[in-house]
Write an enzyme that holds these catalytic residues in place. Structure first.
Site, PDB file in Angstrom:
ATOM      1  N   ASP A 298       0.862  -1.179   0.000  1.00 45.21           N
ATOM      2  CA  ASP A 298       0.000   0.000   0.000  1.00 45.21           C
ATOM      3  C   ASP A 298       0.901   1.232   0.000  1.00 45.21           C
ATOM      4  O   ASP A 298       2.129   1.118  -0.191  1.00 45.21           O
ATOM      5  CB  ASP A 298      -1.019  -0.046   1.158  1.00 45.21           C
ATOM      6  CG  ASP A 298      -0.386   0.180   2.531  1.00 45.21           C
ATOM      7  OD1 ASP A 298       0.844   0.358   2.626  1.00 45.21           O
ATOM      8  OD2 ASP A 298      -1.140   0.169   3.525  1.00 45.21           O
ATOM      9  N   HIS A 299       0.318   2.399   0.233  1.00 39.53           N
ATOM     10  CA  HIS A 299       1.090   3.652   0.162  1.00 39.53           C
ATOM     11  C   HIS A 299       2.247   3.685   1.163  1.00 39.53           C
ATOM     12  O   HIS A 299       3.252   4.345   0.926  1.00 39.53           O
ATOM     13  CB  HIS A 299       0.157   4.849   0.382  1.00 39.53           C
ATOM     14  CG  HIS A 299      -0.707   4.693   1.603  1.00 39.53           C
ATOM     15  ND1 HIS A 299      -1.821   3.876   1.625  1.00 39.53           N
ATOM     16  CD2 HIS A 299      -0.604   5.214   2.836  1.00 39.53           C
ATOM     17  CE1 HIS A 299      -2.375   3.923   2.819  1.00 39.53           C
ATOM     18  NE2 HIS A 299      -1.658   4.722   3.578  1.00 39.53           N
TER      19      HIS A 299
ATOM     20  N   CYS B 283       2.957  -3.283   4.037  1.00 40.53           N
ATOM     21  CA  CYS B 283       2.131  -2.143   4.453  1.00 40.53           C
ATOM     22  C   CYS B 283       2.863  -1.484   5.620  1.00 40.53           C
ATOM     23  O   CYS B 283       4.071  -1.677   5.772  1.00 40.53           O
ATOM     24  CB  CYS B 283       0.697  -2.566   4.784  1.00 40.53           C
ATOM     25  SG  CYS B 283       0.515  -3.725   6.156  1.00 40.53           S
ATOM     26  N   GLY B 284       2.165  -0.714   6.442  1.00 43.42           N
ATOM     27  CA  GLY B 284       2.859  -0.040   7.531  1.00 43.42           C
ATOM     28  C   GLY B 284       3.441  -1.019   8.536  1.00 43.42           C
ATOM     29  O   GLY B 284       4.602  -0.920   8.930  1.00 43.42           O
ATOM     30  N   THR B 285       2.607  -1.975   8.945  1.00 37.19           N
ATOM     31  CA  THR B 285       3.028  -2.960   9.951  1.00 37.19           C
ATOM     32  C   THR B 285       3.180  -4.372   9.396  1.00 37.19           C
ATOM     33  O   THR B 285       3.743  -5.239  10.065  1.00 37.19           O
ATOM     34  CB  THR B 285       1.975  -3.038  11.071  1.00 37.19           C
ATOM     35  OG1 THR B 285       0.725  -3.405  10.468  1.00 37.19           O
ATOM     36  CG2 THR B 285       1.832  -1.702  11.790  1.00 37.19           C
ATOM     37  N   GLY B 286       2.586  -4.643   8.254  1.00 32.31           N
ATOM     38  CA  GLY B 286       2.507  -6.003   7.718  1.00 32.31           C
ATOM     39  C   GLY B 286       1.251  -6.726   8.184  1.00 32.31           C
ATOM     40  O   GLY B 286       0.840  -7.732   7.604  1.00 32.31           O
TER      41      GLY B 286
ATOM     42  N   GLY C 255      -2.123  -5.729   8.434  1.00 30.68           N
ATOM     43  CA  GLY C 255      -3.318  -5.662   7.585  1.00 30.68           C
ATOM     44  C   GLY C 255      -3.175  -6.545   6.362  1.00 30.68           C
ATOM     45  O   GLY C 255      -4.116  -7.264   5.982  1.00 30.68           O
TER      46      GLY C 255
ATOM     47  N   HIS D  74       8.684 -24.227   9.483  1.00 24.87           N
ATOM     48  CA  HIS D  74       7.671 -24.910  10.297  1.00 24.87           C
ATOM     49  C   HIS D  74       6.251 -24.694   9.780  1.00 24.87           C
ATOM     50  O   HIS D  74       5.438 -25.614   9.828  1.00 24.87           O
ATOM     51  CB  HIS D  74       7.741 -24.430  11.749  1.00 24.87           C
ATOM     52  CG  HIS D  74       8.952 -24.953  12.477  1.00 24.87           C
ATOM     53  ND1 HIS D  74       9.102 -24.861  13.845  1.00 24.87           N
ATOM     54  CD2 HIS D  74      10.068 -25.579  12.031  1.00 24.87           C
ATOM     55  CE1 HIS D  74      10.254 -25.408  14.215  1.00 24.87           C
ATOM     56  NE2 HIS D  74      10.871 -25.850  13.121  1.00 24.87           N
ATOM     57  N   ASN D  75       5.958 -23.493   9.331  1.00 25.98           N
ATOM     58  CA  ASN D  75       4.574 -23.174   8.943  1.00 25.98           C
ATOM     59  C   ASN D  75       4.344 -23.240   7.444  1.00 25.98           C
ATOM     60  O   ASN D  75       3.221 -23.041   6.986  1.00 25.98           O
ATOM     61  CB  ASN D  75       4.191 -21.771   9.449  1.00 25.98           C
ATOM     62  CG  ASN D  75       4.513 -21.562  10.916  1.00 25.98           C
ATOM     63  OD1 ASN D  75       5.354 -20.738  11.268  1.00 25.98           O
ATOM     64  ND2 ASN D  75       3.896 -22.329  11.789  1.00 25.98           N
TER      65      ASN D  75
ATOM     66  N   ARG E 282       6.992   0.485   8.277  1.00 27.58           N
ATOM     67  CA  ARG E 282       7.163   1.453   9.363  1.00 27.58           C
ATOM     68  C   ARG E 282       7.777   0.793  10.596  1.00 27.58           C
ATOM     69  O   ARG E 282       7.912   1.430  11.640  1.00 27.58           O
ATOM     70  CB  ARG E 282       5.816   2.086   9.710  1.00 27.58           C
ATOM     71  CG  ARG E 282       5.252   2.919   8.573  1.00 27.58           C
ATOM     72  CD  ARG E 282       3.832   3.392   8.851  1.00 27.58           C
ATOM     73  NE  ARG E 282       3.323   4.199   7.731  1.00 27.58           N
ATOM     74  CZ  ARG E 282       2.032   4.436   7.520  1.00 27.58           C
ATOM     75  NH1 ARG E 282       1.120   3.953   8.341  1.00 27.58           N
ATOM     76  NH2 ARG E 282       1.656   5.173   6.492  1.00 27.58           N
TER      77      ARG E 282
ATOM     78  N   ARG F  56       6.504 -33.538  11.167  1.00 31.01           N
ATOM     79  CA  ARG F  56       5.417 -33.174  12.084  1.00 31.01           C
ATOM     80  C   ARG F  56       4.835 -31.802  11.758  1.00 31.01           C
ATOM     81  O   ARG F  56       3.648 -31.548  12.008  1.00 31.01           O
ATOM     82  CB  ARG F  56       5.900 -33.229  13.542  1.00 31.01           C
ATOM     83  CG  ARG F  56       6.905 -32.165  13.919  1.00 31.01           C
ATOM     84  CD  ARG F  56       7.428 -32.357  15.341  1.00 31.01           C
ATOM     85  NE  ARG F  56       8.248 -31.237  15.776  1.00 31.01           N
ATOM     86  CZ  ARG F  56       9.517 -31.043  15.432  1.00 31.01           C
ATOM     87  NH1 ARG F  56      10.116 -31.901  14.626  1.00 31.01           N
ATOM     88  NH2 ARG F  56      10.190 -29.998  15.889  1.00 31.01           N
ATOM     89  N   HIS F  57       5.665 -30.951  11.183  1.00 24.07           N
ATOM     90  CA  HIS F  57       5.173 -29.611  10.842  1.00 24.07           C
ATOM     91  C   HIS F  57       4.156 -29.684   9.708  1.00 24.07           C
ATOM     92  O   HIS F  57       3.189 -28.922   9.689  1.00 24.07           O
ATOM     93  CB  HIS F  57       6.339 -28.699  10.460  1.00 24.07           C
ATOM     94  CG  HIS F  57       7.384 -28.622  11.531  1.00 24.07           C
ATOM     95  ND1 HIS F  57       7.119 -28.102  12.773  1.00 24.07           N
ATOM     96  CD2 HIS F  57       8.678 -29.040  11.558  1.00 24.07           C
ATOM     97  CE1 HIS F  57       8.211 -28.182  13.520  1.00 24.07           C
ATOM     98  NE2 HIS F  57       9.166 -28.757  12.807  1.00 24.07           N
TER      99      HIS F  57
ATOM    100  N   ARG G 145       0.687 -30.368  10.914  1.00 23.59           N
ATOM    101  CA  ARG G 145       0.004 -29.195  11.485  1.00 23.59           C
ATOM    102  C   ARG G 145      -0.483 -28.258  10.379  1.00 23.59           C
ATOM    103  O   ARG G 145      -1.574 -27.681  10.480  1.00 23.59           O
ATOM    104  CB  ARG G 145       0.950 -28.484  12.454  1.00 23.59           C
ATOM    105  CG  ARG G 145       1.245 -29.366  13.652  1.00 23.59           C
ATOM    106  CD  ARG G 145       2.480 -28.964  14.417  1.00 23.59           C
ATOM    107  NE  ARG G 145       2.758 -29.944  15.469  1.00 23.59           N
ATOM    108  CZ  ARG G 145       3.933 -30.082  16.067  1.00 23.59           C
ATOM    109  NH1 ARG G 145       4.947 -29.305  15.730  1.00 23.59           N
ATOM    110  NH2 ARG G 145       4.101 -30.993  16.999  1.00 23.59           N
TER     111      ARG G 145
HETATM  112  C1  RB5 Z   1      -1.884   2.667   6.487  1.00 23.32           C
HETATM  113  O1  RB5 Z   1      -1.822   3.880   7.168  1.00 23.32           O
HETATM  114  C2  RB5 Z   1      -1.707   1.513   7.468  1.00 23.32           C
HETATM  115  O2  RB5 Z   1      -2.831   1.366   8.249  1.00 23.32           O
HETATM  116  C3  RB5 Z   1      -1.398   0.242   6.708  1.00 23.32           C
HETATM  117  O3  RB5 Z   1      -0.268   0.441   5.932  1.00 23.32           O
HETATM  118  C4  RB5 Z   1      -1.098  -1.005   7.512  1.00 23.32           C
HETATM  119  O4  RB5 Z   1      -0.140  -0.768   8.492  1.00 23.32           O
HETATM  120  C5  RB5 Z   1      -2.243  -1.754   8.027  1.00 23.32           C
HETATM  121  O5  RB5 Z   1      -2.078  -2.847   8.603  1.00 23.32           O
END
Ligand code: RB5
Length: 161
Positions: free
Chosen positions: A8-9, A65-68, A70, A98-99, A109, A132-133, A136
């Site tokens: 995303d952005h 994305c910002g955190t991964g 979403g 494993h997964n 971010r 075993r993995h 699962r």
């Molecule tokens: C966008 O601002 C932010 O919410 C998105 O990039 C992401 O971090 C969502 O999980």
């Protein structure tokens, strides 16, 4: 490998950086956007990559994305997708070994370019350990099947390895 990638952005700059890395490593890159700083909705891009991987048109996917978070939540709604957020190289290796995760989600971010490069290299170099993995992972698939077909959770035993 054919790697599908999208962001995303929040992830445009890191995506461009990783595309360079992937190409330098000899991988084929399928860039599914987004390409600019305009605000977009991460599920739209998660779906693009998840469908490529789920259909077998890409060996693995990378979503930023910002955190991964979403991206991983959205990608995991697509049958056959096991998307994992990796914040360090140990998590990346375990997610594969494993997964048997098939989509890597990164937080632009949260981590810098150097760590992202290391994570991607480890991700691409690590295979599922099986054993075993794999049992699962098969249970994850069965949960998915239950909700896709509205079936009972299959109770047939899976042989221990
Ligand atoms: C966008 O601002 C932010 O919410 C998105 O990039 C992401 O971090 C969502 O999980």
């Amino acid at each position: 490998m054919r790697v599908a990638i999208a962001c995303d952005h929040a992830g445009v700059t890191l995506k461009q950086h990783l595309i360079g890395l992937l190409r330098a490593r000899g991988h084929e890159v399928l860039d599914l956007g987004t390409h600019g700083p305009e605000s977009v909705d991460y599920p739209d891009y998660a779906l693009k990559v998840a469908e490529e991987v789920s259909a077998g048109r890409a060996s693995t996917g990378i979503l930023i994305c910002g955190t991964g978070i979403g991206m991983s939540l959205a990608a995991n709604k697509v049958p056959g997708i096991r998307a994992a957020v990796a914040t360090d190289s140990y998590v990346a290796r375990m997610a594969r070994a494993h997964n048997d995760a098939n989509v890597l989600c990164l937080g632009a971010r949260v981590i810098g370019e150097g760590l992202a490069e290391e994570i991607v290299d480890i991700w691409l170099a690590t295979s599922a350990e099986g054993g075993r993995h794999a049992l699962r992972v098969e249970k994850i698939r069965r949960i998915e099947q239950r909700y896709l077909r509205h079936e009972e959770y299959p109770q047939t035993p899976i042989a221990k390895v």
